[in-house]
Design an enzyme around this catalytic site. Structure first.
Site, mmCIF file in Angstrom:
data_model
loop_
_atom_site.group_PDB
_atom_site.id
_atom_site.type_symbol
_atom_site.label_atom_id
_atom_site.label_comp_id
_atom_site.label_asym_id
_atom_site.label_seq_id
_atom_site.Cartn_x
_atom_site.Cartn_y
_atom_site.Cartn_z
ATOM 1 N N HIS A 195 0.848 -1.200 0.000
ATOM 2 C CA HIS A 195 0.000 0.000 0.000
ATOM 3 C C HIS A 195 0.884 1.250 0.000
ATOM 4 O O HIS A 195 0.683 2.176 -0.792
ATOM 5 C CB HIS A 195 -0.920 -0.002 1.223
ATOM 6 C CG HIS A 195 -1.538 1.328 1.539
ATOM 7 N ND1 HIS A 195 -2.540 1.889 0.781
ATOM 8 C CD2 HIS A 195 -1.289 2.225 2.531
ATOM 9 C CE1 HIS A 195 -2.880 3.062 1.292
ATOM 10 N NE2 HIS A 195 -2.133 3.305 2.355
ATOM 11 N N ASP A 235 7.264 22.951 -25.154
ATOM 12 C CA ASP A 235 7.136 21.569 -24.653
ATOM 13 C C ASP A 235 8.150 21.407 -23.529
ATOM 14 O O ASP A 235 8.792 22.385 -23.135
ATOM 15 C CB ASP A 235 7.416 20.550 -25.776
ATOM 16 C CG ASP A 235 6.731 19.206 -25.501
ATOM 17 O OD1 ASP A 235 7.024 18.609 -24.451
ATOM 18 O OD2 ASP A 235 5.903 18.776 -26.315
ATOM 19 N N TRP A 283 7.520 -0.509 4.052
ATOM 20 C CA TRP A 283 8.015 0.133 2.829
ATOM 21 C C TRP A 283 9.450 0.597 2.998
ATOM 22 O O TRP A 283 10.126 0.859 2.004
ATOM 23 C CB TRP A 283 7.123 1.311 2.437
ATOM 24 C CG TRP A 283 7.383 2.592 3.162
ATOM 25 C CD1 TRP A 283 7.042 2.872 4.451
ATOM 26 C CD2 TRP A 283 8.030 3.763 2.658
ATOM 27 N NE1 TRP A 283 7.440 4.148 4.778
ATOM 28 C CE2 TRP A 283 8.040 4.728 3.688
ATOM 29 C CE3 TRP A 283 8.605 4.113 1.443
ATOM 30 C CZ2 TRP A 283 8.611 5.989 3.538
ATOM 31 C CZ3 TRP A 283 9.164 5.374 1.305
ATOM 32 C CH2 TRP A 283 9.157 6.295 2.340
ATOM 33 N N SER A 330 13.367 6.448 -13.422
ATOM 34 C CA SER A 330 12.249 7.232 -13.941
ATOM 35 C C SER A 330 12.198 8.603 -13.279
ATOM 36 O O SER A 330 12.082 9.636 -13.947
ATOM 37 C CB SER A 330 10.943 6.467 -13.693
ATOM 38 O OG SER A 330 9.851 7.325 -13.783
ATOM 39 N N SER A 331 12.305 8.615 -11.942
ATOM 40 C CA SER A 331 12.202 9.890 -11.219
ATOM 41 C C SER A 331 13.348 10.820 -11.579
ATOM 42 O O SER A 331 13.144 12.031 -11.722
ATOM 43 C CB SER A 331 12.225 9.656 -9.711
ATOM 44 O OG SER A 331 11.090 8.971 -9.312
ATOM 45 N N HIS A 371 13.512 11.186 4.148
ATOM 46 C CA HIS A 371 12.925 12.445 4.587
ATOM 47 C C HIS A 371 12.759 13.428 3.437
ATOM 48 O O HIS A 371 11.668 13.967 3.256
ATOM 49 C CB HIS A 371 13.632 13.062 5.791
ATOM 50 C CG HIS A 371 12.681 14.012 6.437
ATOM 51 N ND1 HIS A 371 11.601 13.596 7.175
ATOM 52 C CD2 HIS A 371 12.568 15.344 6.334
ATOM 53 C CE1 HIS A 371 10.867 14.633 7.523
ATOM 54 N NE2 HIS A 371 11.432 15.722 7.026
ATOM 55 N N GLU A 414 12.282 12.550 0.553
ATOM 56 C CA GLU A 414 11.219 11.909 -0.223
ATOM 57 C C GLU A 414 9.831 12.380 0.219
ATOM 58 O O GLU A 414 8.968 12.650 -0.609
ATOM 59 C CB GLU A 414 11.329 10.387 -0.100
ATOM 60 C CG GLU A 414 10.137 9.589 -0.594
ATOM 61 C CD GLU A 414 9.903 9.705 -2.082
ATOM 62 O OE1 GLU A 414 10.879 9.940 -2.821
ATOM 63 O OE2 GLU A 414 8.736 9.580 -2.508
ATOM 64 N N TYR A 463 9.118 15.174 1.416
ATOM 65 C CA TYR A 463 8.937 16.549 0.942
ATOM 66 C C TYR A 463 8.770 16.602 -0.563
ATOM 67 O O TYR A 463 8.188 17.540 -1.095
ATOM 68 C CB TYR A 463 10.097 17.431 1.407
ATOM 69 C CG TYR A 463 10.050 17.663 2.898
ATOM 70 C CD1 TYR A 463 8.972 17.207 3.636
ATOM 71 C CD2 TYR A 463 11.040 18.334 3.574
ATOM 72 C CE1 TYR A 463 8.894 17.402 4.995
ATOM 73 C CE2 TYR A 463 10.975 18.539 4.942
ATOM 74 C CZ TYR A 463 9.896 18.066 5.644
ATOM 75 O OH TYR A 463 9.814 18.257 6.985
ATOM 76 N N SER A 469 -0.798 27.101 -3.454
ATOM 77 C CA SER A 469 -0.443 28.513 -3.629
ATOM 78 C C SER A 469 -0.907 29.048 -4.972
ATOM 79 O O SER A 469 -0.979 30.256 -5.166
ATOM 80 C CB SER A 469 1.075 28.698 -3.527
ATOM 81 O OG SER A 469 1.557 28.113 -2.356
ATOM 82 N N HIS A 503 15.439 11.790 12.826
ATOM 83 C CA HIS A 503 14.254 11.873 13.706
ATOM 84 C C HIS A 503 13.303 10.711 13.446
ATOM 85 O O HIS A 503 12.352 10.524 14.194
ATOM 86 C CB HIS A 503 13.550 13.241 13.595
ATOM 87 C CG HIS A 503 12.904 13.515 12.273
ATOM 88 N ND1 HIS A 503 12.871 14.758 11.709
ATOM 89 C CD2 HIS A 503 12.261 12.714 11.391
ATOM 90 C CE1 HIS A 503 12.231 14.712 10.553
ATOM 91 N NE2 HIS A 503 11.869 13.475 10.340
ATOM 92 N N HIS A 504 13.556 9.940 12.392
ATOM 93 C CA HIS A 504 12.787 8.712 12.176
ATOM 94 C C HIS A 504 13.361 7.560 12.997
ATOM 95 O O HIS A 504 12.832 6.464 12.947
ATOM 96 C CB HIS A 504 12.815 8.338 10.695
ATOM 97 C CG HIS A 504 12.162 9.348 9.805
ATOM 98 N ND1 HIS A 504 10.831 9.302 9.471
ATOM 99 C CD2 HIS A 504 12.649 10.457 9.199
ATOM 100 C CE1 HIS A 504 10.531 10.336 8.683
ATOM 101 N NE2 HIS A 504 11.622 11.042 8.510
ATOM 102 N N THR A 518 7.448 26.265 7.406
ATOM 103 C CA THR A 518 6.114 25.726 7.176
ATOM 104 C C THR A 518 5.065 26.669 7.749
ATOM 105 O O THR A 518 4.005 26.896 7.146
ATOM 106 C CB THR A 518 5.982 24.327 7.811
ATOM 107 O OG1 THR A 518 7.144 23.573 7.481
ATOM 108 C CG2 THR A 518 4.769 23.605 7.291
ATOM 109 N N LYS A 564 4.378 29.442 5.462
ATOM 110 C CA LYS A 564 3.478 29.068 4.374
ATOM 111 C C LYS A 564 2.022 29.094 4.819
ATOM 112 O O LYS A 564 1.161 29.677 4.149
ATOM 113 C CB LYS A 564 3.843 27.686 3.853
ATOM 114 C CG LYS A 564 5.065 27.731 2.993
ATOM 115 C CD LYS A 564 5.371 26.383 2.404
ATOM 116 C CE LYS A 564 6.331 26.538 1.252
ATOM 117 N NZ LYS A 564 5.737 27.200 0.077
ATOM 118 N N ARG A 614 1.711 -0.172 15.105
ATOM 119 C CA ARG A 614 1.348 -0.240 13.698
ATOM 120 C C ARG A 614 1.819 -1.561 13.101
ATOM 121 O O ARG A 614 2.587 -2.288 13.719
ATOM 122 C CB ARG A 614 1.969 0.938 12.945
ATOM 123 C CG ARG A 614 3.486 0.873 12.895
ATOM 124 C CD ARG A 614 4.110 2.169 12.432
ATOM 125 N NE ARG A 614 3.983 2.374 10.997
ATOM 126 C CZ ARG A 614 4.861 3.066 10.255
ATOM 127 N NH1 ARG A 614 5.931 3.610 10.813
ATOM 128 N NH2 ARG A 614 4.680 3.221 8.968
#
Lengths: 287, 537
Positions: free
Chosen positions: B80, B109, B145, B172-173, B256, B258, B260, B271, B305-306, B331, B334, B453
């Site tokens: 998932h 283009d 994941w 790809s990315s 991390h 990722e 963002y 915005s 921090h993870h 943040t 924003k 979890r």
């Protein structure tokens, strides 16, 4: 460059689909091979062949278009930006393995030896392990081995690669000064030095495996040594093939002083491979 | 191919229409076609990943084992996440980038059209390789994941396929990101200076840099998993001098930034939409740009921090705690700016605006729970509980997903020339916004009470909130079929009302895309525009 003002936008592209298929079949084949499925190697061969055909076709297409003056200056800038940021992504890829070398050598091996927060680890798990580098860890994984010295083949390879950077720049000067002869000679020298490097590295690996007991499985030293030098060697091969294509095109009379993106891209890539090697020579061999 | 080249070696080639038939989609180099491919693929994967979430919520509806085996349950949580991150959210934003960036900056283009085609098809290949693992011996990856060793090395036949799929997704990315950077730097119309670009373009530029910096890092990490499993290396094995925690450091150095990568384009779309419906310029355009860049920079220096509970030295705990809290500043800028944009605006509440406003509020909740977890000693309590699940789903579902929905409603009339059904759109919004809170808010309580979890069963005291959460999940899941209906309906004609070029009142003052016909012709801005809209500044 071309007097055509419009930014060239192709209408259809058939090579990307073949590229995708080739890449995917190769990787799926490799995965099958790792799982011990018989079809794996066959898939790898088919996929890789498709990939080679794609490379040849796509390069030919780009070269033809470039020589017929379809790319204006702005297109050239796009290609240069693309190559530049591609090389940046490659730098990040190598950074992972350099980082791994730093982390294991300065942190995890030291913790296993009891430093800092690792005192209990050492006492309870491996009380007799002394943190040194090179090491294959407290489990003596892969058995006894001899580390690779810096001053034999690796030093010769350093000289080879540095000289190849010089010959590459000499070839570039030849291109800019419209000295086709100098361009071709410089490129031949660069390509020969490049493949010579790979050959010497093959000798080095052979010696490591047969005489020094040093393999990919020799604990963290073997892992980092072969991963770093192996991926670098792969990139030398790619760079040398890239330069060979540029050489082939130079012989055919391609490239002008104001329009030679492929040469520049190959040269940038070659210098990048060169700089990575200097990092390797210092951090893997010397220190 | 050379024949084709010769055929098109003229100045008239911009007037070409699309190829005929199905082949068009395989060989296209048109940014609009490729944008459509990305968006359709992302929507399909959204439902695939959503179906997996339904399996998870069905199993958790009541305590005890109901429907699936624990191994399969864990495969579902893992897949998932991977499908939603790499198959739905990221491709959806790349699709928006393909469609909108050239139109927003006045370019004919994308800069590298052939590579654009390849990045899409490599993405499809990567996701298919990943999906194929569901049918393999030993099941799909089930270690989460994050693919942490040593657990993930116990995966069966799926492991090398999952690893190579990560490589393909990374290729790809990176190709997509390089294309976006070259397009934004090299293809802007004269007068479209960097500080006049719509915020969506800015956020994507910064996101693209994050992508090329961290996707290779993830590729390197999984390559080491591969060699540890199959080639005898010991990168993540202490017996050989390696360290499993090393994987976590590398992974989160990727991971991390990722997250963002998924949220910065979200900010960009918000915005872009909010000023149009508030009928005011964006408040603090410059500060929005700088805040985005700051968030991107900070994302590289907060990864551990993870890993607060992994056993880091105290200095590490403190550093990563404070560095993480710093992110609240840009943040906060924003969120303040979005609010200030709406302040005293002549607001109307069409579906895109509704989704955007709810994004501002619900994303802020997700941000606050993030701050709670940034506090290392508190995190020891919440770590690996449903609290973190609630946190990141608040930052992804009512934030990224809602903004993707908003983008769909906002730009579908432009893309198709047809108006969507506003009534059904609003119904979709209200069902989504209510059910998403029923779904995720109780998970905060479950987490604080200690429910872990990634476990298919739980103690009976968690039963009530889980049932409520699952009910919210089912309503949310079914509600999304309304969006599918609206997309299909709008493509097929929608309300039958023909939309104007600007679609939304005065939108042409906010962005170049609204100066084009709806739908825009196959090739746009083959000659650059002369007037640059600046109402968003």
């Amino acid at each position: 460059m071309s007097t055509n003002n419009a930014y060239y936008i192709p209408h259809r592209a058939t090579w990307p689909i073949l590229a995708t298929l080739g890449l995917t079949i190769t990787l799926a084949g490799f995965a099958n091979y790792l799982n011990g499925v018989a079809i794996g190697p066959v898939m790898m061969v088919i996929g890789f062949a498709a990939f080679i055909v794609m490379l040849a076709g796509w390069f030919t297409l780009q070269a033809t278009e470039s020589e017929s003056g379809m790319y204006n200056t702005q297109v050239g800038i796009s290609y240069r930006m693309g190559m530049m940021w591609f090389i940046f992504s490659e730098i990040m890829f190598f950074a992972v393995f350099f980082g791994t070398l730093w982390y294991t050598r300065n942190l995890s091996v030291q913790w296993l030896g009891g430093e800092g927060v690792g005192a209990a680890t050492k006492e309870l798990l491996w009380p007799s392990f002394e943190a040194n580098w090179p090491t294959n860890g407290p489990g003596n994984v892969g058995g006894e081995f001899e580390p690779m010295g810096a001053w034999g083949l690796p030093f010769i390879n350093t000289l080879i690669l540095l000289s190849s950077g010089v010959t590459c720049t000499w070839a570039h000067h030849g291109l800019l000064a419209k000295k086709r002869d100098q361009l071709i000679k410089g490129l031949i020298a660069t390509v020969v030095l490049g493949f010579l490097f790979v050959l010497f590295q093959a000798f080095e690996y052979h010696e490591a495996y047969t005489e020094m007991g040093l393999t990919l499985g020799s604990g963290i030293y073997g892992s980092t040594f072969f991963m770093l030098t192996g991926f670098h060697g792969l990139h030398v091969c790619i760079g040398a093939i890239f330069l060979s294509v540029v050489l082939f095109r130079s012989v055919k009379g391609h490239f002008k002083p104001e329009n030679h993106f492929a040469f520049e891209a190959a040269a940038w890539y070659w210098h990048f491979v060169d700089v990575v090697w200097l990092g390797l020579f210092i951090f893997v061999y010397l220190m | 191919m050379s024949a084709v080249v010769a055929e098109h070696d003229d100045h008239e080639h911009h007037d070409h229409g699309p190829e005929k038939g199905l082949l068009r989609w395989f060989v296209t180099t048109n940014h609009k076609d490729i944008g459509t491919l990305y968006l359709v693929f992302a929507l399909a994967m959204f439902f695939v990943g959503g179906a997996m979430a339904m399996v998870i919520r069905a199993e958790l509806f009541e305590p005890g084992m109901q429907f699936v085996q624990p191994q399969f349950f864990n495969s579902m949580t893992t897949m998932h996440a991977l499908v939603m991150v790499f198959g739905a959210v990221m491709p959806a934003f790349v699709g928006l980038a393909n469609w909108m960036i050239p139109m927003m900056i006045g370019a004919p283009d994308m800069a590298l059209p052939r590579m654009n085609n390849m990045s899409f098809w490599v993405l499809v290949a990567g996701v298919l390789l990943l999906a194929s693992t569901l049918f393999m011996e030993g099941g799909a990856p089930a270690g989460g994941w994050t693919l942490y060793p040593p657990l993930v090395l116990q995966t069966g036949d799926a492991l090398p396929f999952a690893i190579f799929s990560v490589h393909l997704l990374g290729i790809s990315s990176i190709m997509g990101a390089i294309n976006i950077i070259a397009t934004i730097f090299n293809m802007r119309a004269p007068g479209m200076t960097l500080m006049k670009m719509p915020l969506f373009v800015w956020t994507w530029l910064i996101t693209a840099f994050l992508l090329i910096a961290v996707m290779p890092v993830f590729a390197g990490a999984v390559t080491m998993l591969l060699t540890d499993k199959f080639f005898g290396t010991t990168f993540f094995d202490a017996a050989g001098g390696g360290d499993p925690v090393l994987y976590q450091h590398i992974f989160w150095f990727f991971g991390h930034p990722e997250v963002y990568i998924m949220i910065l384009p979200t900010f960009g779309v918000a915005s872009t939409i909010i000023p149009v419906f508030a009928r005011k310029p964006l408040f603090g355009y410059n500060s929005m740009v700088y805040a985005t860049a700051s968030i991107a920079f900070l994302s590289f220096i907060v990864w551990a921090h993870h890993m607060f509970t992994v056993g880091m030295p105290m200095a590490g705990e403190l550093y990563f705690m404070y560095a993480t809290m710093l992110i609240a500043i840009p943040t906060g800028v924003k969120v303040f700016n979005w609010t200030a944009t709406m302040w005293k605006g002549a607001m109307t509440f069409e579906t895109p605006m509704l989704f955007s406003i709810s994004f501002v509020i619900l994303f802020t909740i997700g941000g606050f729970t993030g701050l709670m977890m940034a506090i290392a000693p508190s995190d020891f309590q919440y770590h690996d509980t449903y609290f973190i699940v609630a946190h990141f789903h608040y930052t992804l579902v009512p934030a990224s997903i809602f903004i993707l929905m908003a983008a769909g409603y906002y730009w579908l009339p432009k893309w198709t020339g047809n108006m969507y059904n506003e009534k059904i759109g609003q119904l979709h919004f209200w069902l989504s916004v209510v059910s998403v809170n029923i779904l995720f808010f109780p998970q905060h309580f479950l987490g604080l009470a200690g429910m872990p979890r990634r476990i298919p069963d739980y103690a009976v005291q968690f039963a009530d909130w889980n049932m409520i959460s699952s009910i919210g999940g089912f309503i949310f899941g079914v509600s999304q079929l309304l969006f599918l209906y609206i997309v299909v309906d709008t493509i097929r004609g929608g309300t039958g009302e023909k939309v104007t070029d600007e679609v939304w009142e005065d939108a042409h003052k906010h962005g170049l895309e609204w100066t084009l016909p709806s739908p825009p012709p196959y090739h746009t801005f083959t000659t650059p525009p002369t007037v640059i809209p600046t109402e968003h500044l």
